[in-house]
Design a protein around this motif. Structure first.
Motif, PDB file in Angstrom:
ATOM      1  N   LEU A   1      15.991 -60.009  -5.633  1.00 51.30           N
ATOM      2  CA  LEU A   1      16.745 -59.154  -4.720  1.00 51.30           C
ATOM      3  C   LEU A   1      18.116 -59.756  -4.449  1.00 51.30           C
ATOM      4  N   GLN A   2      19.153 -58.945  -4.603  1.00 51.79           N
ATOM      5  CA  GLN A   2      20.507 -59.361  -4.252  1.00 51.79           C
ATOM      6  C   GLN A   2      20.719 -59.094  -2.762  1.00 51.79           C
ATOM      7  N   ALA A   3      21.103 -60.122  -2.013  1.00 50.44           N
ATOM      8  CA  ALA A   3      21.221 -59.982  -0.562  1.00 50.44           C
ATOM      9  C   ALA A   3      22.569 -60.487  -0.075  1.00 50.44           C
ATOM     10  N   ASP A   4      22.947 -59.997   1.099  1.00 47.56           N
ATOM     11  CA  ASP A   4      24.168 -60.446   1.754  1.00 47.56           C
ATOM     12  C   ASP A   4      23.878 -61.669   2.619  1.00 47.56           C
ATOM     13  N   LYS A   5      24.920 -62.302   3.097  1.00 46.82           N
ATOM     14  CA  LYS A   5      24.767 -63.477   3.950  1.00 46.82           C
ATOM     15  C   LYS A   5      24.198 -63.071   5.307  1.00 46.82           C
ATOM     16  N   ASN A   6      23.315 -63.915   5.823  1.00 52.03           N
ATOM     17  CA  ASN A   6      22.687 -63.697   7.131  1.00 52.03           C
ATOM     18  C   ASN A   6      22.009 -62.329   7.213  1.00 52.03           C
ATOM     19  N   GLN A   7      21.250 -61.998   6.192  1.00 51.33           N
ATOM     20  CA  GLN A   7      20.570 -60.702   6.148  1.00 51.33           C
ATOM     21  C   GLN A   7      19.096 -60.867   6.510  1.00 51.33           C
ATOM     22  N   LEU A   8      18.635 -60.037   7.440  1.00 51.65           N
ATOM     23  CA  LEU A   8      17.220 -60.013   7.813  1.00 51.65           C
ATOM     24  C   LEU A   8      16.572 -58.818   7.133  1.00 51.65           C
ATOM     25  N   ILE A   9      15.558 -59.078   6.318  1.00 49.21           N
ATOM     26  CA  ILE A   9      14.889 -57.985   5.614  1.00 49.21           C
ATOM     27  C   ILE A   9      13.463 -57.822   6.133  1.00 49.21           C
ATOM     28  N   ASN A  10      12.995 -56.585   6.108  1.00 45.30           N
ATOM     29  CA  ASN A  10      11.606 -56.248   6.411  1.00 45.30           C
ATOM     30  C   ASN A  10      11.041 -55.539   5.189  1.00 45.30           C
ATOM     31  N   PHE A  11       9.818 -55.875   4.818  1.00 45.75           N
ATOM     32  CA  PHE A  11       9.264 -55.234   3.628  1.00 45.75           C
ATOM     33  C   PHE A  11       7.743 -55.312   3.628  1.00 45.75           C
ATOM     34  N   LYS A  12       7.151 -54.531   2.724  1.00 46.67           N
ATOM     35  CA  LYS A  12       5.730 -54.588   2.417  1.00 46.67           C
ATOM     36  C   LYS A  12       5.567 -54.440   0.907  1.00 46.67           C
ATOM     37  N   PHE A  13       4.409 -54.831   0.425  1.00 40.81           N
ATOM     38  CA  PHE A  13       4.081 -54.638  -0.979  1.00 40.81           C
ATOM     39  C   PHE A  13       3.261 -53.354  -1.118  1.00 40.81           C
ATOM     40  N   THR A  14       3.555 -52.568  -2.150  1.00 41.08           N
ATOM     41  CA  THR A  14       2.799 -51.341  -2.403  1.00 41.08           C
ATOM     42  C   THR A  14       2.230 -51.382  -3.817  1.00 41.08           C
ATOM     43  N   ALA A  15       1.195 -50.589  -4.038  1.00 46.42           N
ATOM     44  CA  ALA A  15       0.558 -50.523  -5.352  1.00 46.42           C
ATOM     45  C   ALA A  15       0.699 -49.123  -5.924  1.00 46.42           C
ATOM     46  N   ASN A  16       0.991 -49.061  -7.209  1.00 46.84           N
ATOM     47  CA  ASN A  16       1.075 -47.792  -7.941  1.00 46.84           C
ATOM     48  C   ASN A  16       2.096 -46.833  -7.330  1.00 46.84           C
ATOM     49  N   GLY A  17       3.139 -47.393  -6.727  1.00 46.07           N
ATOM     50  CA  GLY A  17       4.214 -46.572  -6.191  1.00 46.07           C
ATOM     51  C   GLY A  17       3.817 -45.682  -5.041  1.00 46.07           C
ATOM     52  N   SER A  18       2.799 -46.092  -4.270  1.00 48.51           N
ATOM     53  CA  SER A  18       2.298 -45.254  -3.179  1.00 48.51           C
ATOM     54  C   SER A  18       1.957 -46.119  -1.973  1.00 48.51           C
ATOM     55  N   TRP A  19       1.994 -45.484  -0.783  1.00 50.70           N
ATOM     56  CA  TRP A  19       1.603 -46.173   0.445  1.00 50.70           C
ATOM     57  C   TRP A  19       0.093 -46.183   0.635  1.00 50.70           C
ATOM     58  N   ASP A  20      -0.645 -45.543  -0.276  1.00 52.48           N
ATOM     59  CA  ASP A  20      -2.101 -45.488  -0.123  1.00 52.48           C
ATOM     60  C   ASP A  20      -2.714 -46.879  -0.093  1.00 52.48           C
ATOM     61  N   TYR A  21      -2.121 -47.798  -0.842  1.00 49.93           N
ATOM     62  CA  TYR A  21      -2.581 -49.190  -0.815  1.00 49.93           C
ATOM     63  C   TYR A  21      -1.354 -50.070  -0.662  1.00 49.93           C
TER      64      TYR A  21
END
Length: 292
Positions: free
Chosen positions: A216-236
């Protein structure tokens, strides 16, 4: 033991003189009981992260204590809502929440704001006052002196509650087992603040046996929030439970979001540049570090 002592232990409590005080106590008891029941139901069947939390506290027999904690939340939450065995139910809920609040979360009494600590002090109120006028305890307490019907009613309600819980746990466990057996992960993605939470973009590159990587390309002092998903869906998807560190680098363990019970993973990226997110599905460990 005399009947009066049995009544005091199991069905004891005060009937407040003011009608509105009794109504207020009733509403608080129902709310606390139902919300506690939902907490227990969300952990049925017993999730792995619950056992891991018990291990981190240092309890022996972690699976047993984890199951007892979940059962206490549901069963005694139900009894609290009904006003049945109110004082005893409050003791068990209070102990469970005290361990979660002061043992696992390590919050300071009266200082740190945490929902588990709120339940500790709420149940303390019911330990003292009981269920109030509009509680099954009051009904049973008055009926026992006239016969055995109160005991029979109590036994029936307890058995019915335990049966309902066991049936729910059985069917939920079977449903989850069938889902896990049929679910196949074809791709892993990262969805977060950097891609408008799109579960289908930012595919992770497989670099080993069930190990995935994303740069991931990020800027300085950047706070990121994320989750991992499977098969391109929020189901898992995988998130965090009570993430301890949000600094850099970030190392943690992702948790399957079975009942919307996980939070976003957070990472503070101090400098502009390329960062690498790695997820190991063998043990669900993840890391966020600079890409070398």
């Amino acid at each position: 033991m005399k009947t009066s002592k049995i009544l005091k232990i199991f069905y004891g409590g005060f009937e407040l003189e003011n009608k509105y005080s009794n109504i207020a106590l009733l509403l608080l008891r129902i709310y606390a009981g139902i919300t506690m029941m939902s907490v227990g139901l969300d952990k049925t069947p017993l999730p792995e992260w619950m056992t891991e939390q018990v291990v981190s506290i240092g309890f022996p027999f972690p699976v047993m204590f984890a199951w007892l904690a979940c059962f206490s939340e549901f069963a005694f939450g139900a009894m609290l809502a009904l006003g049945l065995f109110t004082r005893i139910s409050s003791v068990f809920i209070g102990i469970t929440m005290a361990v979660a609040s002061f043992g696992f979360q390590k919050v300071l009494p009266f200082v740190d704001m945490h929902i588990a600590q709120h339940y500790v002090w709420t149940t303390l109120l019911f330990m003292v006052f009981g269920g109030g006028k509009y509680a099954l305890d009051t009904y049973v307490r008055n009926k026992v002196s006239k016969g055995i019907k109160g005991y029979l009613l109590t036994g029936f309600l307890v058995l019915a509650g335990l049966f309902a819980y066991s049936m729910y746990a059985e069917f939920t466990s079977q449903e989850q087992l069938e889902t896990e057996e049929s679910f196949v992960i074809d791709s892993v993605n990262v969805a977060g603040t950097f891609n408008d939470w799109d579960p289908g973009s930012n595919s992770m590159l497989p670099i080993g046996d069930s190990i995935y990587q994303f740069d991931l390309q990020a800027d300085k002092n950047q706070l990121i929030n994320f989750k991992f998903t499977a098969n391109g869906s929020w189901d898992y998807n995988l998130g965090e439970i009570d993430q301890e560190e949000t600094g850099f680098p970030v190392i943690g363990k992702a948790i399957p979001d079975e009942n919307n019970n996980t939070s976003n993973i957070q990472a503070y990226l101090p400098d502009s540049g390329m960062y690498r997110i790695i997820l190991n599905l063998n043990n669900f460990e993840y890391s966020v570090d600079e890409a070398n």
